[in-house]
Write a protein that holds these residues in place. Structure first.
Motif, PDB file in Angstrom:
ATOM      1  N   HIS A   1       0.796  -1.224  -0.018  1.00 16.66           N
ATOM      2  CA  HIS A   1       0.099  -0.083   0.014  1.00 16.66           C
ATOM      3  C   HIS A   1       0.771   1.256  -0.072  1.00 16.66           C
ATOM      4  N   HIS A   2       0.301   2.347  -0.658  1.00 15.20           N
ATOM      5  CA  HIS A   2       1.276   3.463  -0.814  1.00 15.20           C
ATOM      6  C   HIS A   2       0.379   4.769  -0.587  1.00 15.20           C
ATOM      7  N   SER A   3      -0.579   4.557   0.319  1.00 12.95           N
ATOM      8  CA  SER A   3      -1.455   5.894   0.744  1.00 12.95           C
ATOM      9  C   SER A   3      -0.970   6.270   1.924  1.00 12.95           C
ATOM     10  N   ALA A   4      -1.196   7.569   1.955  1.00 15.49           N
ATOM     11  CA  ALA A   4      -0.909   8.363   3.128  1.00 15.49           C
ATOM     12  C   ALA A   4      -1.321   7.672   4.491  1.00 15.49           C
ATOM     13  N   ASP A   5      -2.685   7.356   4.315  1.00 17.00           N
ATOM     14  CA  ASP A   5      -3.227   6.718   5.321  1.00 17.00           C
ATOM     15  C   ASP A   5      -2.509   5.477   5.904  1.00 17.00           C
TER      16      ASP A   5
ATOM     17  N   ALA B   1       0.607   4.714   5.613  1.00 16.22           N
ATOM     18  CA  ALA B   1       1.601   5.089   5.961  1.00 16.22           C
ATOM     19  C   ALA B   1       1.517   5.466   7.474  1.00 16.22           C
ATOM     20  N   GLU B   2       0.573   6.244   7.681  1.00 14.19           N
ATOM     21  CA  GLU B   2       0.303   6.680   9.212  1.00 14.19           C
ATOM     22  C   GLU B   2      -0.080   5.655  10.085  1.00 14.19           C
ATOM     23  N   ALA B   3      -1.124   4.805   9.712  1.00 17.87           N
ATOM     24  CA  ALA B   3      -1.172   3.606  10.529  1.00 17.87           C
ATOM     25  C   ALA B   3      -0.022   2.673  10.826  1.00 17.87           C
ATOM     26  N   PHE B   4       0.718   2.793   9.694  1.00 16.14           N
ATOM     27  CA  PHE B   4       2.147   1.829   9.857  1.00 16.14           C
ATOM     28  C   PHE B   4       2.814   2.322  10.767  1.00 16.14           C
ATOM     29  N   ARG B   5       3.066   3.784  10.769  1.00  9.69           N
ATOM     30  CA  ARG B   5       3.951   4.547  11.571  1.00  9.69           C
ATOM     31  C   ARG B   5       3.604   4.230  13.148  1.00  9.69           C
ATOM     32  N   LYS B   6       2.219   4.449  13.378  1.00 14.21           N
ATOM     33  CA  LYS B   6       1.850   4.003  14.569  1.00 14.21           C
ATOM     34  C   LYS B   6       2.200   2.865  15.354  1.00 14.21           C
ATOM     35  N   HIS B   7       1.900   1.722  14.316  1.00 10.05           N
ATOM     36  CA  HIS B   7       2.131   0.452  14.634  1.00 10.05           C
ATOM     37  C   HIS B   7       3.440   0.213  15.106  1.00 10.05           C
ATOM     38  N   VAL B   8       4.445   0.648  14.226  1.00 12.25           N
ATOM     39  CA  VAL B   8       5.762   0.250  14.795  1.00 12.25           C
ATOM     40  C   VAL B   8       6.273   1.039  15.964  1.00 12.25           C
ATOM     41  N   ASP B   9       5.727   2.323  16.237  1.00 18.43           N
ATOM     42  CA  ASP B   9       6.102   3.099  17.370  1.00 18.43           C
ATOM     43  C   ASP B   9       5.624   2.243  18.541  1.00 18.43           C
ATOM     44  N   GLY B  10       4.677   1.243  18.475  1.00 21.07           N
ATOM     45  CA  GLY B  10       4.138   0.468  19.613  1.00 21.07           C
ATOM     46  C   GLY B  10       4.774  -0.890  19.738  1.00 21.07           C
ATOM     47  N   LEU B  11       5.671  -1.106  18.915  1.00 22.79           N
ATOM     48  CA  LEU B  11       6.493  -2.523  19.022  1.00 22.79           C
ATOM     49  C   LEU B  11       7.800  -2.526  19.833  1.00 22.79           C
ATOM     50  N   PRO B  12       7.493  -3.108  20.859  1.00 21.24           N
ATOM     51  CA  PRO B  12       8.753  -3.435  21.778  1.00 21.24           C
ATOM     52  C   PRO B  12       9.864  -3.563  21.094  1.00 21.24           C
ATOM     53  N   GLY B  13      11.105  -3.298  21.128  1.00 25.68           N
ATOM     54  CA  GLY B  13      12.363  -3.735  20.599  1.00 25.68           C
ATOM     55  C   GLY B  13      12.906  -2.802  19.175  1.00 25.68           C
ATOM     56  N   VAL B  14      11.849  -1.836  18.930  1.00 27.00           N
ATOM     57  CA  VAL B  14      12.198  -1.261  17.818  1.00 27.00           C
ATOM     58  C   VAL B  14      13.023   0.255  18.479  1.00 27.00           C
ATOM     59  N   VAL B  15      14.268   0.266  17.917  1.00 31.16           N
ATOM     60  CA  VAL B  15      15.321   1.217  18.049  1.00 31.16           C
ATOM     61  C   VAL B  15      15.131   2.634  17.117  1.00 31.16           C
ATOM     62  N   ASP B  16      15.226   2.015  15.707  1.00 28.76           N
ATOM     63  CA  ASP B  16      15.096   3.198  14.708  1.00 28.76           C
ATOM     64  C   ASP B  16      14.115   2.584  13.636  1.00 28.76           C
ATOM     65  N   CYS B  17      13.653   3.740  12.914  1.00 28.02           N
ATOM     66  CA  CYS B  17      13.060   3.196  11.885  1.00 28.02           C
ATOM     67  C   CYS B  17      12.852   4.183  10.823  1.00 28.02           C
ATOM     68  N   TYR B  18      13.284   3.939   9.431  1.00 27.34           N
ATOM     69  CA  TYR B  18      13.284   4.719   8.599  1.00 27.34           C
ATOM     70  C   TYR B  18      12.429   4.380   7.076  1.00 27.34           C
TER      71      TYR B  18
ATOM     72  N   PHE C   1      -1.153  -6.513   9.539  1.00 27.79           N
ATOM     73  CA  PHE C   1      -0.598  -5.741   8.425  1.00 27.79           C
ATOM     74  C   PHE C   1      -0.233  -6.831   7.268  1.00 27.79           C
ATOM     75  N   ASP C   2      -0.425  -6.773   6.146  1.00 29.69           N
ATOM     76  CA  ASP C   2      -0.149  -7.685   4.949  1.00 29.69           C
ATOM     77  C   ASP C   2       0.761  -6.865   4.113  1.00 29.69           C
ATOM     78  N   PHE C   3       2.140  -7.303   4.637  1.00 26.90           N
ATOM     79  CA  PHE C   3       3.055  -6.805   4.066  1.00 26.90           C
ATOM     80  C   PHE C   3       3.486  -7.701   2.348  1.00 26.90           C
ATOM     81  N   HIS C   4       4.135  -6.987   1.825  1.00 26.48           N
ATOM     82  CA  HIS C   4       4.106  -7.506   0.379  1.00 26.48           C
ATOM     83  C   HIS C   4       5.709  -8.643   0.767  1.00 26.48           C
ATOM     84  N   ALA C   5       6.498  -7.936   1.249  1.00 29.13           N
ATOM     85  CA  ALA C   5       7.730  -8.946   1.902  1.00 29.13           C
ATOM     86  C   ALA C   5       8.155  -8.277   3.150  1.00 29.13           C
ATOM     87  N   VAL C   6       9.005  -9.111   3.962  1.00 36.91           N
ATOM     88  CA  VAL C   6       9.615  -8.656   5.105  1.00 36.91           C
ATOM     89  C   VAL C   6      11.088  -9.928   5.135  1.00 36.91           C
ATOM     90  N   THR C   7      12.010  -8.956   5.411  1.00 34.29           N
ATOM     91  CA  THR C   7      13.471  -9.773   5.407  1.00 34.29           C
ATOM     92  C   THR C   7      14.294  -9.199   6.521  1.00 34.29           C
TER      93      THR C   7
END
Lengths: 156, 156
Positions: free
Chosen positions: A76-80, A82-99, A130-136
């Motif tokens: 997905h490449h909508s602003a909505d 992206a915003e949902a993803f950002r909030k999701h990542v912010d709440g995940l324990p263990g995340v130090v950086d995200c770009y 979240f249904d990502f296209h790919a994760v590595t």
DNA sequence: GTTGAAACACCCTCAAT
DNA sequence: ATTGAGGGTGTTTCAAC
């Protein structure tokens, strides 16, 4: 933007190396009076150049022995989204950086966790809802340098 | 390894969020006397769990507007080469992090620099004296999270 | 673990230069 | 820009509990 002179950059470099230094010590190292140094620090804080101070922890000594760089390709490449993803990542324990990154992948996340079990727990939480296209995941074998001070040797 | 109890982890979490807090404030937030809190901090510093403190700078406000993740594949896999490479990277301005990684690539370096010119200057210095098999750069489009505190919610 | 106290260093502000 | 001085706060080490 606030322009930084040589002394400002010296102050910032010194404080990036050791944030516990007293203003007297900082002043001495940059060749100023404590008073003048204090005024510069005020200015740098007010301008938002100095964001704050962080106590640094040795991850291994705290039982966090695994660093993984997770790259994600989204469908997905909508602003909505992206915003949902950002909030999701912010709440995940263990995340130090995200770009958000350019190239084949869309996001790069640095995760510091407790062993492979900790990483799998992160992964399971990452993909729920979240249904990502790919994760590595790129695994760090060895930390050679971490949190080196920014290079302020050239004028801003 | 030093084992960290709930209060130690609270202390470390609080100080990762704000390293400028006074010991009184830290003690209050973790529900202890200032004196006991001081003794714990001593112990954590002596044990090397606390590495120090770093003043955090806003890279953009300091004119550092470009973050690049550089991945390197080497031709050489000797301990001597690895040591020489490590020293080389340590002397390169703009390097913030460097990891030896698993997978297709051998090293991951985070570089924060001044525009594309700054990145090219870094690249030129990176490859002088070293004949890498491959070098690629992943450019950050947007910083979503940076230097989040480590997750100490589970026991060490 | 706790409180209280004392000695010292540091931060911040002011006045004077 | 500098020095010097003062009040308030923070740090560190006690003693006593």
């Amino acid at each position: 933007m606030l322009s930084l002179d040589t002394i400002d950059r010296k102050i910032l470099t010194v404080l990036q190396q050791d944030g516990t230094l007293s203003q007297r010590d900082v002043a001495e190292r940059v060749g100023m009076s404590q008073n003048a140094c204090w005024r510069r620090l005020q200015r740098l804080r007010d301008a938002g150049v100095i964001l704050g101070s962080q106590t640094r922890i040795d991850p291994a000594k705290a039982g966090l022995d695994l660093t993984v760089f997770v790259m994600i390709r989204t469908r997905h490449h909508s602003a909505d989204w992206a915003e949902a993803f950002r909030k999701h990542v912010d709440g995940l324990p263990g995340v130090v950086d995200c770009y958000r990154i350019g190239g084949e992948w869309d996001y790069l996340i640095k995760v510091v966790t407790r062993g492979m079990g900790g990483y799998d727990a992160f992964y399971q939480r990452l993909i729920t809802g979240f249904d990502f296209h790919a994760v590595t995941g790129i695994f760090s074998m060895e930390t050679i340098l971490e949190s080196h001070p920014l290079d302020l040797t050239r004028p801003a």
